[in-house]
Design an enzyme around this catalytic site. Structure first.
Site, PDB file in Angstrom:
ATOM      1  N   LYS A 178     127.462  39.898  10.091  1.00  0.00           N
ATOM      2  CA  LYS A 178     128.845  40.270   9.821  1.00  0.00           C
ATOM      3  C   LYS A 178     128.855  41.108   8.544  1.00  0.00           C
ATOM      4  O   LYS A 178     128.701  40.589   7.438  1.00  0.00           O
ATOM      5  CB  LYS A 178     129.755  39.063   9.619  1.00  0.00           C
ATOM      6  N   GLY A 231     128.064  37.112  -1.818  1.00  0.00           N
ATOM      7  CA  GLY A 231     129.468  37.392  -2.099  1.00  0.00           C
ATOM      8  C   GLY A 231     129.996  36.510  -3.203  1.00  0.00           C
ATOM      9  O   GLY A 231     129.261  36.093  -4.108  1.00  0.00           O
ATOM     10  N   SER A 232     131.278  36.178  -3.131  1.00  0.00           N
ATOM     11  CA  SER A 232     131.934  35.436  -4.204  1.00  0.00           C
ATOM     12  C   SER A 232     131.598  33.949  -4.128  1.00  0.00           C
ATOM     13  O   SER A 232     131.399  33.403  -3.036  1.00  0.00           O
ATOM     14  CB  SER A 232     133.449  35.616  -4.123  1.00  0.00           C
ATOM     15  N   GLU A 251     123.781  33.693  -2.336  1.00  0.00           N
ATOM     16  CA  GLU A 251     123.533  34.537  -3.509  1.00  0.00           C
ATOM     17  C   GLU A 251     124.894  35.012  -3.971  1.00  0.00           C
ATOM     18  O   GLU A 251     125.543  35.821  -3.301  1.00  0.00           O
ATOM     19  CB  GLU A 251     122.599  35.700  -3.145  1.00  0.00           C
ATOM     20  N   LEU A 252     125.332  34.504  -5.130  1.00  0.00           N
ATOM     21  CA  LEU A 252     126.737  34.648  -5.516  1.00  0.00           C
ATOM     22  C   LEU A 252     126.883  35.466  -6.794  1.00  0.00           C
ATOM     23  O   LEU A 252     126.029  36.272  -7.119  1.00  0.00           O
ATOM     24  CB  LEU A 252     127.357  33.248  -5.652  1.00  0.00           C
ATOM     25  N   CYS A 285     126.508  41.969  -8.782  1.00  0.00           N
ATOM     26  CA  CYS A 285     126.410  40.568  -9.217  1.00  0.00           C
ATOM     27  C   CYS A 285     125.764  40.450 -10.589  1.00  0.00           C
ATOM     28  O   CYS A 285     125.983  39.465 -11.290  1.00  0.00           O
ATOM     29  CB  CYS A 285     125.605  39.761  -8.207  1.00  0.00           C
ATOM     30  N   GLU A 379     133.976  36.601 -13.521  1.00  0.00           N
ATOM     31  CA  GLU A 379     133.251  37.806 -13.107  1.00  0.00           C
ATOM     32  C   GLU A 379     134.253  38.927 -12.906  1.00  0.00           C
ATOM     33  O   GLU A 379     135.111  38.859 -12.022  1.00  0.00           O
ATOM     34  CB  GLU A 379     132.490  37.544 -11.813  1.00  0.00           C
TER      35      GLU A 379
END
Length: 475
Positions: A178, A231-232, A251-252, A285, A379
């Site tokens: 996606k 993503g977040s 992985e944020l 990031c 962030e």
């Protein structure tokens, strides 16, 4: 330049022009022009894709064929470098020069995956090290974990997709991908490349649509064994909570710190911080966000940083001269502008920038920002850096660690004891000495601690996550 590549989803080796929820226009972040009309998928599209991936998994594909396809894809992407770069620039407003770098990195990521797959294999276990194990021959082998559900971000719409797809295919896991809602075109171009490279139907499926529908359906589908998300933190940990029995790897985000010591090449630190803070409008990031500078050099450092920031060219991402373009949409630009305004109202000093035009926020420097300001403790994901001072090096480490995040940290120092202390005490997945934190080598173990995630990416490390160990004993 208009986009003229594929716009249909790719499911079970076929192009699907309309999703469960119809179609929708895709607009460019920089100027709002319509780039394409793309499908809007839903749970039925995801189910079809997962069933196709499951069938591919059961059929299998020999390692040598998977590697041949990956190698052919790497060659094809390199040959179509400009097409991919312009697609990235159009759909996420990444300056064209930076987009070309991303394409080159994606090619490298595929090749690292091929190289790792050639050595990821059987390991012997000496069971006869104990008396009870005598007479037994044993070994472990890695087997594919199953169908991989990959949910990708907008900021690296090609390379971060490849970081999920290439390792999965290399170890024999079919993928349901996606892409980010704003940046599906790079993924569709990638699917076209793999299709032409001879990847059999079902091994790669691309379903466009929203995170709430398509992303949720991918993460919670009972036949998806492994979910990889970038993503977040809010969305990532929500996915992990919604799929508690799956292997969910995240992985944020981060608000990466840079410490500039008194004993350091502070001028080089300022020069590199311009790149670290403003590359792709700060939407990384590991974008350099919080800068802590020793009080003896902070004025000279800030003056040099400000002078270089004022020289940055802001504008159309397709303009070869442009360094910084729009953030992903005007709503995000408004948020960044609001955070800047709130910080200034709270006592911060605006050194450079602070203004907005549409989705473009000018590169901004804030000084003496309160630790509780959103632009300091959250962030920002925009072209903003903060500069605060410290007196004692231990104070700088404590300030850098004063964060919910822990992805990358950078330290400029020529004091060996300070460097070693930083390595030991900084609570981050990666620590860079005499470099900004805005660094990622595609073959490194990349990931963070705390709210920044629970995995290490990089082809070899991702491939270990995407396989299960099977232990074999023969007597």
């Amino acid at each position: 330049m208009a986009y003229d590549g594929p716009t249909a989803m790719y499911i079970d080796g076929e192009w699907v022009a309309r999703g469960e929820n119809g179609t929708a226009p895709l607009t460019a972040p920089f100027d709002g022009r319509t780039l394409a009309v793309v499908p809007v998928g839903g749970s039925t599209d995801v189910d079809r894709a997962v069933r196709a991936a499951g069938a591919a998994l059961r059929s299998g594909l020999p390692l040598h064929r998977r590697l041949e396809v990956l190698e052919a894809a790497a060659v094809a992407i390199g040959a179509r470098r400009e097409e991919f770069a312009r697609t990235i620039a159009l759909e996420c407003a990444k300056p064209i020069r930076t987009a070309r770098v991303e394409v080159g990195r994606a090619v490298d990521t595929i090749r690292f995956s091929v190289a790792a797959a050639r050595t990821l294999g059987v390991e012997s276990v000496p069971l006869d090290a104990t008396a009870g194990g005598a007479g037994r021959t044993t070994f472990t082998k890695r087997v594919p974990i199953g169908v991989v559900g990959a949910i990708a971000p907008f900021n690296f719409p090609l390379n971060l997709v490849v970081h999920k797809v290439a390792p999965a295919l290399a170890v024999g896991c079919p993928v349901v991908l996606k892409p980010a809602t704003q940046t599906p075109l790079s993924s569709l171009l990638l699917a076209q490349v793999f299709h032409a490279a001879g990847l059999p139907a079902g091994w790669l499926n691309v379903v466009c649509g929203s995170g709430s529908q398509v992303g949720h359906a991918v993460a919670t589908h009972p036949d998806v064994a492994y979910v990889t998300f970038t993503g977040s933190p809010q969305v990532g940990w929500g996915i992990a909570a919604a799929a508690p029995k799956k292997k969910v790897r995240l992985e944020l985000g981060s608000n990466a710190p840079l410490i500039v010591d008194r004993e350091s090449d502070w001028a080089a630190a300022a020069d590199q911080a311009v790149f670290g803070g403003y590359v792709q409008a700060g939407q990384s990031c590991v974008s350099t966000q919080r800068i802590f500078v020793h009080e003896d050099v902070v004025d000279a450092f800030t003056e040099r940083l400000a002078a270089a920031t004022r020289e940055l060219v802001v504008g159309d991402p397709l303009d070869e001269a442009v360094d910084v373009s729009a953030v992903i949409n005007e709503g995000e630009a408004v948020r960044v502008e609001k955070w800047i305004t709130e910080a200034v109202a709270g006592g911060a000093r605006l050194v450079v920038g602070g203004d907005r035009s549409g989705a473009v926020v000018s590169p901004t420097i804030l000084r003496d920002v309160d630790r509780t300001a959103k632009i300091q403790c959250q962030e920002v994901f925009g072209p903003v850096v903060t500069v605060n001072t410290f007196t004692d090096f231990g104070e700088a480490i404590a300030a850098a660690n004063d964060s919910d995040f822990g992805l990358n940290a950078g330290v400029f120092t020529t004091n060996l004891q300070h460097a070693l202390r930083a390595i030991d005490e900084l609570e981050f997945g990666s620590v860079y000495i005499n470099d900004v934190p805005t660094v990622r080598a595609d073959q490194q173990p990349y990931g963070g601690v705390k709210e920044s995630g629970n995995t290490r990416e990089g082809p070899r490390f991702a491939m270990e996550e995407m396989t299960e160990l099977k232990f074999v004993t023969m007597r």
